[in-house]
Design a protein around this motif. Structure first.
Motif, short mmCIF file in Angstrom:
data_model
loop_
_atom_site.label_atom_id
_atom_site.label_comp_id
_atom_site.label_asym_id
_atom_site.label_seq_id
_atom_site.Cartn_x
_atom_site.Cartn_y
_atom_site.Cartn_z
N GLN A 236 0.86 -1.18 0.00
CA GLN A 236 0.00 0.00 0.00
C GLN A 236 0.89 1.22 0.00
N GLY A 237 0.68 2.07 -0.97
CA GLY A 237 1.46 3.29 -1.03
C GLY A 237 0.57 4.47 -0.73
N ARG A 238 1.18 5.62 -0.73
CA ARG A 238 0.42 6.82 -0.49
C ARG A 238 0.74 7.84 -1.56
N ASN A 239 -0.27 8.48 -2.05
CA ASN A 239 -0.04 9.61 -2.94
C ASN A 239 0.57 10.71 -2.09
N PRO A 240 1.82 11.07 -2.36
CA PRO A 240 2.50 12.03 -1.48
C PRO A 240 1.81 13.40 -1.46
N ARG A 241 1.09 13.70 -2.51
CA ARG A 241 0.45 15.01 -2.55
C ARG A 241 -0.85 15.02 -1.74
N GLY B 273 -2.00 12.30 0.18
CA GLY B 273 -2.01 11.45 1.36
C GLY B 273 -2.94 10.26 1.23
N GLN B 274 -3.56 10.14 0.08
CA GLN B 274 -4.50 9.05 -0.14
C GLN B 274 -3.79 7.70 -0.28
N ILE B 275 -4.38 6.68 0.31
CA ILE B 275 -3.79 5.35 0.22
C ILE B 275 -4.11 4.72 -1.13
N VAL B 276 -3.08 4.19 -1.78
CA VAL B 276 -3.30 3.51 -3.06
C VAL B 276 -2.63 2.14 -3.02
#
Lengths: 100, 95
Positions: free
Chosen positions: B60-65, B67-70
């Protein structure tokens, strides 16, 4: 998915097939190619091969390391290391995208 | 050094070859390496280095801009390990 490691011999065979040179000459050309890349890197140059990737020379500072097994401190000398950055194309092909 | 310069050098050392054949030779070599990695095989060039493929697990990553979990799918990444001989040459003062 054959389980086989590609070596110089396979590369020269591929060259032999594609250009129709002798086995010896194909092997020499593979060697020359690798030598020229090595020479450039040793001279501190980066080597950029489009659609393949980039070899970059990085200078690393010396630091104190530790033997993880014994906990003993060991000095690590400053050194030059090679970093390879694969091209987008190589990344895609390795992931089965843009099948070629 | 870029690919065209590499091709030029090889062409200079091999005046009997057509320039387009030298191009073809270089492309064949690197194509073969990529093809081998794509089918899951290693490429070992003694003294120079070895190419292999490493698997990165799904995570699970996060959109750094935002903060949304992807979800990031499992993927394969090419890896190069410098050969012993080349590593020594890179670090010998004489070079």
């Amino acid at each position: 998915m054959s389980d086989k490691t590609l070596t110089r011999a396979d590369l020269s065979e591929a060259v032999q097939r594609s250009v129709g040179l002798s086995r010896t000459e194909s092997a020499e050309l593979v060697e020359t190619t690798l030598d020229l890349i090595s020479d450039a890197l040793v001279a501190g140059e980066n080597v950029k091969l489009s659609s393949f990737g980039t070899f970059m020379v990085r200078q690393k500072n010396g630091r104190m390391g530790r033997n993880p097994k014994t906990g003993q401190e060991v000095p690590i000398a400053p050194r030059r290391v090679l970093v390879f950055r694969p091209s987008q194309l190589m990344k895609a092909r390795v992931n089965g995208d843009a099948e070629s | 050094m870029i690919k065209s310069e590499l091709i030029l050098k090889i062409a200079e050392q091999n005046p009997h070859l057509y320039h387009r054949d030298v191009e073809r030779i270089i492309d064949t070599i690197f194509d073969e390496i990529v093809g081998s990695l794509a089918s899951g095989n290693r490429v070992e060039l003694r003294g120079f280095g070895a190419f292999s493929v490493k698997k990165r697990d799904a995570r699970q990553g996060r959109n750094p801009r935002t903060g949304q979990i992807v979800d990031v799918a499992e993927k394969r990444v090419p890896f190069f390990k410098t050969g012993k001989e080349l590593h020594v040459r890179l670090n010998s003062p004489a070079s």
